[in-house]
Design a protein around this motif. Structure first.
Motif, PDB file in Angstrom:
ATOM      1  N   ARG A 109     -13.697  -1.349  -3.216  1.00 57.04           N
ATOM      2  CA  ARG A 109     -12.720  -1.980  -2.315  1.00 57.04           C
ATOM      3  C   ARG A 109     -11.641  -2.585  -3.805  1.00 57.04           C
ATOM      4  NH1 ARG A 109     -12.256  -3.685   2.507  1.00 57.04           N
ATOM      5  NH2 ARG A 109     -14.154  -3.278   3.870  1.00 57.04           N
ATOM      6  N   GLU A 110     -12.286  -2.952  -4.571  1.00 53.61           N
ATOM      7  CA  GLU A 110     -11.708  -3.353  -5.980  1.00 53.61           C
ATOM      8  C   GLU A 110     -10.423  -2.071  -6.669  1.00 53.61           C
ATOM      9  OE1 GLU A 110     -12.854  -5.629 -10.165  1.00 53.61           O
ATOM     10  OE2 GLU A 110     -14.139  -4.197  -9.076  1.00 53.61           O
ATOM     11  N   ARG A 113       0.852  -1.102  -0.038  1.00 52.28           N
ATOM     12  CA  ARG A 113       0.001  -0.131   0.083  1.00 52.28           C
ATOM     13  C   ARG A 113       0.697   1.434  -0.077  1.00 52.28           C
ATOM     14  NH1 ARG A 113      -4.866  -1.390   4.388  1.00 52.28           N
ATOM     15  NH2 ARG A 113      -5.872  -2.899   2.909  1.00 52.28           N
ATOM     16  N   ARG A 156      -7.742  -1.477  -4.099  1.00 47.93           N
ATOM     17  CA  ARG A 156      -6.735  -2.565  -4.034  1.00 47.93           C
ATOM     18  C   ARG A 156      -5.831  -2.464  -5.354  1.00 47.93           C
ATOM     19  NH1 ARG A 156     -10.003  -6.598  -3.481  1.00 47.93           N
ATOM     20  NH2 ARG A 156     -10.372  -6.890  -5.662  1.00 47.93           N
TER      21      ARG A 156
END
Length: 220
Positions: free
Chosen positions: A47-48, A18, A51
């Motif tokens: 969330r996709e 991250r 990510r």
């Protein structure tokens, strides 16, 4: 043994993979990597995207209120970028015929471009939410306004008539995008054939509007 301060600092670090800081453009770039010929913006999840961008989901909200706001930003970006690309092609052309040809060829080339910007406009205009469809409609109207100005410029330069310039620009824009939406799902080897057909259809509209203008001019 690590000090309390050292352990606290380490705990605050972003998890592996991250990024510590990310911009709005970084999130848009991540979303663009996820969409494509068979993937609509409307199917993306927060969330996709997070990510793909390498951030925690909560960091997303520092730049966008929700996933819908991101989707509309993508549509706006797609429209602006494509108008610049196609507008530049029209400006380079010197005759009416070459304007039609260069515009259609540039449009079709964008179907295969890596950015997939055209795919966003073509998909969201038919399968997205009402907010997405309204955003696409705004972009289409921008295309029409710019094309209308170019058609008027060419008509004045070449001394040809032009019947209802705004309606002519709308007819061309809607035709091109409708054909593009069909071509998007076809094999790439079909694109050359479609480009030729589309150029002829647009040319038919242009000749038609010129003929109608001439008929109006000689009508007693």
């Amino acid at each position: 043994m690590p000090s309390i301060r050292t352990r606290t600092t380490a705990a605050r670090r972003a998890p592996a993979g991250r990024k510590a800081a990310i911009s709005r453009d970084d999130i848009i770039t991540a979303a663009l990597k996820l969409v494509g010929p068979h993937r609509s913006v409307s199917t993306l999840s927060l969330r996709e995207v997070a990510r793909e961008a390498g951030i925690a989901p909560n960091s997303f909200y520092r730049h966008f209120h929700d996933i819908d706001e991101l989707a509309i930003a993508l549509i706006d970006l797609a429209g602006r970028s494509l108008r610049q690309i196609i507008g530049a092609a029209r400006q380079r052309a010197t005759t009416e015929r070459s304007v039609v040809r260069s515009s259609v060829e540039t449009f079709m080339e964008q179907l295969g471009a890596d950015e997939k910007l055209l795919h966003i406009l073509l998909r969201e205009g038919t399968v997205g939410s009402d907010a997405f469809k309204q955003a696409v409609e705004r972009e289409l109207q921008f295309f029409e306004n710019e094309l209308c100005a170019d058609l008027i410029r060419l008509a004045e330069a070449n001394g040809t008539g032009l019947y209802e310039p705004a309606l002519t620009a709308k007819a061309i824009t809607r035709l091109v995008f409708a054909i593009g939406a069909t071509a998007m799902d076809l094999p790439r080897e079909r694109h050359a054939e479609i480009t030729e057909q589309l150029a002829v259809m647009v040319r038919m509209i242009v000749v038609g509007t010129q003929t109608m203008a001439q008929n109006r001019a000689i009508r007693p």
